[in-house]
Scaffold this motif. Structure first.
Motif, PDB file in Angstrom:
ATOM      1  N   PHE A  41       8.749   8.954  -2.934  1.00 59.18           N
ATOM      2  CA  PHE A  41       7.180   9.341  -2.910  1.00 59.18           C
ATOM      3  C   PHE A  41       6.739   9.758  -1.292  1.00 59.18           C
ATOM      4  CE2 PHE A  41       7.317   9.497  -7.812  1.00 59.18           C
ATOM      5  CZ  PHE A  41       8.447   8.725  -8.393  1.00 59.18           C
ATOM      6  N   TYR A  66       2.865   8.824  -0.361  1.00 59.90           N
ATOM      7  CA  TYR A  66       1.706   8.165  -0.958  1.00 59.90           C
ATOM      8  C   TYR A  66       0.448   8.123   0.553  1.00 59.90           C
ATOM      9  CZ  TYR A  66       2.869   7.420  -5.416  1.00 59.90           C
ATOM     10  OH  TYR A  66       3.684   6.957  -6.726  1.00 59.90           O
ATOM     11  N   GLN A  99      -2.984   6.650   2.055  1.00 55.53           N
ATOM     12  CA  GLN A  99      -4.178   5.798   2.139  1.00 55.53           C
ATOM     13  C   GLN A  99      -5.216   6.464   3.327  1.00 55.53           C
ATOM     14  OE1 GLN A  99      -3.685   1.721   2.670  1.00 55.53           O
ATOM     15  NE2 GLN A  99      -4.673   1.426   0.946  1.00 55.53           N
ATOM     16  N   ASN A 152     -10.053   2.185   3.948  1.00 57.76           N
ATOM     17  CA  ASN A 152     -10.607   1.437   2.776  1.00 57.76           C
ATOM     18  C   ASN A 152     -10.589   2.176   1.425  1.00 57.76           C
ATOM     19  OD1 ASN A 152     -11.721  -0.234   4.532  1.00 57.76           O
ATOM     20  ND2 ASN A 152     -13.190   0.788   5.408  1.00 57.76           N
ATOM     21  N   GLN A 153      -9.684   3.295   0.799  1.00 62.38           N
ATOM     22  CA  GLN A 153      -9.214   3.785  -0.396  1.00 62.38           C
ATOM     23  C   GLN A 153      -7.922   3.413  -0.870  1.00 62.38           C
ATOM     24  OE1 GLN A 153     -10.299   7.808  -0.626  1.00 62.38           O
ATOM     25  NE2 GLN A 153     -11.869   7.842   0.901  1.00 62.38           N
ATOM     26  N   GLY A 154      -7.964   3.762  -1.782  1.00 64.30           N
ATOM     27  CA  GLY A 154      -6.404   3.113  -2.618  1.00 64.30           C
ATOM     28  C   GLY A 154      -5.656   3.853  -2.717  1.00 64.30           C
ATOM     29  N   LEU A 155      -4.265   4.263  -3.018  1.00 64.17           N
ATOM     30  CA  LEU A 155      -2.652   5.158  -2.320  1.00 64.17           C
ATOM     31  C   LEU A 155      -3.004   6.485  -3.589  1.00 64.17           C
ATOM     32  CD1 LEU A 155      -2.444   2.105  -2.288  1.00 64.17           C
ATOM     33  CD2 LEU A 155      -0.239   3.481  -2.568  1.00 64.17           C
ATOM     34  N   GLU A 173      -3.781   6.369   6.792  1.00 61.20           N
ATOM     35  CA  GLU A 173      -2.193   5.759   6.552  1.00 61.20           C
ATOM     36  C   GLU A 173      -0.806   6.827   5.372  1.00 61.20           C
ATOM     37  OE1 GLU A 173      -2.463   1.802   7.331  1.00 61.20           O
ATOM     38  OE2 GLU A 173      -0.310   2.068   7.894  1.00 61.20           O
ATOM     39  N   PHE A 198       2.268   6.355   3.442  1.00 67.54           N
ATOM     40  CA  PHE A 198       3.295   5.483   2.654  1.00 67.54           C
ATOM     41  C   PHE A 198       4.545   5.907   2.172  1.00 67.54           C
ATOM     42  CE2 PHE A 198       2.003   1.626   3.795  1.00 67.54           C
ATOM     43  CZ  PHE A 198       0.423   1.434   3.499  1.00 67.54           C
ATOM     44  N   PHE A 247       8.087  -0.208  -1.372  1.00 66.45           N
ATOM     45  CA  PHE A 247       7.267   1.238   0.108  1.00 66.45           C
ATOM     46  C   PHE A 247       7.765   0.856   1.200  1.00 66.45           C
ATOM     47  CE2 PHE A 247       3.788   3.077  -1.981  1.00 66.45           C
ATOM     48  CZ  PHE A 247       3.768   2.537  -3.462  1.00 66.45           C
ATOM     49  N   GLY A 248       7.209   1.637   2.513  1.00 70.53           N
ATOM     50  CA  GLY A 248       7.985   1.397   3.698  1.00 70.53           C
ATOM     51  C   GLY A 248       7.011   0.730   4.065  1.00 70.53           C
ATOM     52  N   GLY A 249       6.527   0.291   5.422  1.00 73.25           N
ATOM     53  CA  GLY A 249       5.767  -0.208   6.560  1.00 73.25           C
ATOM     54  C   GLY A 249       4.958   0.354   6.833  1.00 73.25           C
ATOM     55  N   GLY A 250       4.558   1.959   6.206  1.00 74.82           N
ATOM     56  CA  GLY A 250       2.955   2.462   6.259  1.00 74.82           C
ATOM     57  C   GLY A 250       3.483   3.423   7.769  1.00 74.82           C
ATOM     58  N   GLY A 299       1.415  -3.652   8.395  1.00 78.13           N
ATOM     59  CA  GLY A 299       3.077  -3.533   8.705  1.00 78.13           C
ATOM     60  C   GLY A 299       3.217  -3.812   7.806  1.00 78.13           C
ATOM     61  N   MET A 300       3.594  -3.738   6.829  1.00 79.66           N
ATOM     62  CA  MET A 300       4.608  -4.410   5.368  1.00 79.66           C
ATOM     63  C   MET A 300       4.392  -3.598   4.180  1.00 79.66           C
ATOM     64  SD  MET A 300       4.890  -8.452   5.750  1.00 79.66           S
ATOM     65  CE  MET A 300       5.916  -8.758   5.675  1.00 79.66           C
ATOM     66  N   GLY A 301       3.434  -2.722   4.886  1.00 76.72           N
ATOM     67  CA  GLY A 301       4.010  -1.633   3.416  1.00 76.72           C
ATOM     68  C   GLY A 301       2.702  -2.436   2.198  1.00 76.72           C
ATOM     69  N   PHE A 305      -3.554  -4.551  -5.023  1.00 75.85           N
ATOM     70  CA  PHE A 305      -3.736  -3.638  -5.866  1.00 75.85           C
ATOM     71  C   PHE A 305      -2.616  -3.757  -7.177  1.00 75.85           C
ATOM     72  CE2 PHE A 305      -5.324  -0.382  -2.906  1.00 75.85           C
ATOM     73  CZ  PHE A 305      -5.346  -0.248  -1.327  1.00 75.85           C
ATOM     74  N   GLY A 307      -4.803   0.944  -8.969  1.00 74.72           N
ATOM     75  CA  GLY A 307      -6.549   0.934  -8.852  1.00 74.72           C
ATOM     76  C   GLY A 307      -6.870   1.086  -6.994  1.00 74.72           C
ATOM     77  N   SER A 308      -8.099   1.067  -7.154  1.00 74.75           N
ATOM     78  CA  SER A 308      -8.716   1.109  -6.239  1.00 74.75           C
ATOM     79  C   SER A 308      -8.410  -0.686  -4.999  1.00 74.75           C
ATOM     80  CB  SER A 308     -10.164   1.112  -5.627  1.00 74.75           C
ATOM     81  OG  SER A 308     -11.163   0.044  -6.918  1.00 74.75           O
TER      82      SER A 308
END
Lengths: 114, 113
Positions: free
Chosen positions: A34, A36, A38, A41-44, A88, A90, A104-107, B40-42, B90, B105-106
């Motif tokens: 996957f 994703y 972001q 200030n929002q979700g994924l 960002e 992910f 998840f990866g670190g982004g 940095g850690m996802g 989250f 969720g947000s």
């Protein structure tokens, strides 16, 4: 157990240039992959996913990714970025086993400059 | 709108205080998850519930407890907050076996001072 490595923590790019965000994974079993996004200030939000079939996956907002099993990679690409793509990103993997949790990866922070 | 609802959106705690983060989904999903996001850690998995009545530890469970109250609700509790728990939390849910259908969720932004 699986793991995900995003090779770049930040990627600066000029508007309308192409971009590739790199993702490598490790797993002893077959995986689902996957990407994703972001926004601040929002979700994924899901960009795209690979479950099976064609290794080239197209997602929303003009993004695509290619699953390469031999390289254990799932790099994200866009041929021409916009300022609004600044966010960002992910990469995540799931094995489909019990629990089906995402790892998840670190982004990677994509910064699109005018 | 259908989805995953988290409350509160923001919270400041003093070290040692307790609190519960709430999560509810109205999509009839079986599985629910709690993640924390740190720079940095996802996102790292704290706890998950594969189905109603079951909970399991994820990657970083220390300092947290969870309750799957019913199929809709999955709460995360900090019994004695520590500054290391400052993070964005989250909640997510997923419909069924297979890998698709995760909904997030947000988020809850928690600061422990």
């Amino acid at each position: 157990a699986q793991s995900v490595t995003q090779l770049d923590s930040q990627v600066p790019v000029f508007e309308e240039a192409p971009v590739e965000l790199r993702c490598n994974y490790s797993s002893s079993v077959s995986v689902y992959l996957f990407w994703y996004v972001q926004y601040p200030n929002q979700g994924l939000q899901l960009l795209l996913k690979y479950l099976s079939g064609s290794t080239l996956v197209k997602g929303i907002n003009g993004f695509e990714a290619e699953f390469n099993k031999s390289q254990t990679s799932f790099h994200l690409r866009k041929p021409s970025v916009h300022i609004s793509d600044t966010a960002e990103y992910f990469c995540a993997v799931s094995t489909g086993n019990a629990g089906n949790m995402l790892t998840f990866g670190g982004g990677t922070r994509l910064m699109v400059k005018p | 709108n259908a989805g995953v609802t988290q409350t509160p959106k923001f919270q400041v705690l003093k070290t040692g205080q307790s609190m519960t983060l709430q999560c509810a989904q109205d999509m009839n999903h079986n599985s629910m998850y709690w993640y924390r996001q740190d720079p940095g850690m996802g996102l790292r998995l704290i706890y998950y519930s594969a189905s109603e009545g079951t909970t399991d530890k994820g990657e970083v469970p220390n300092g947290y407890n969870v309750s799957r109250l019913n199929k809709r609700e999955f709460s995360l509790r900090l019994e004695s907050a520590a500054p290391s728990q400052t993070s964005v939390y989250f909640c997510a849910s997923r419909a069924q076996q297979g890998a698709s259908g995760y909904t997030f969720g947000s988020g809850t932004r928690l600061t422990v001072v």
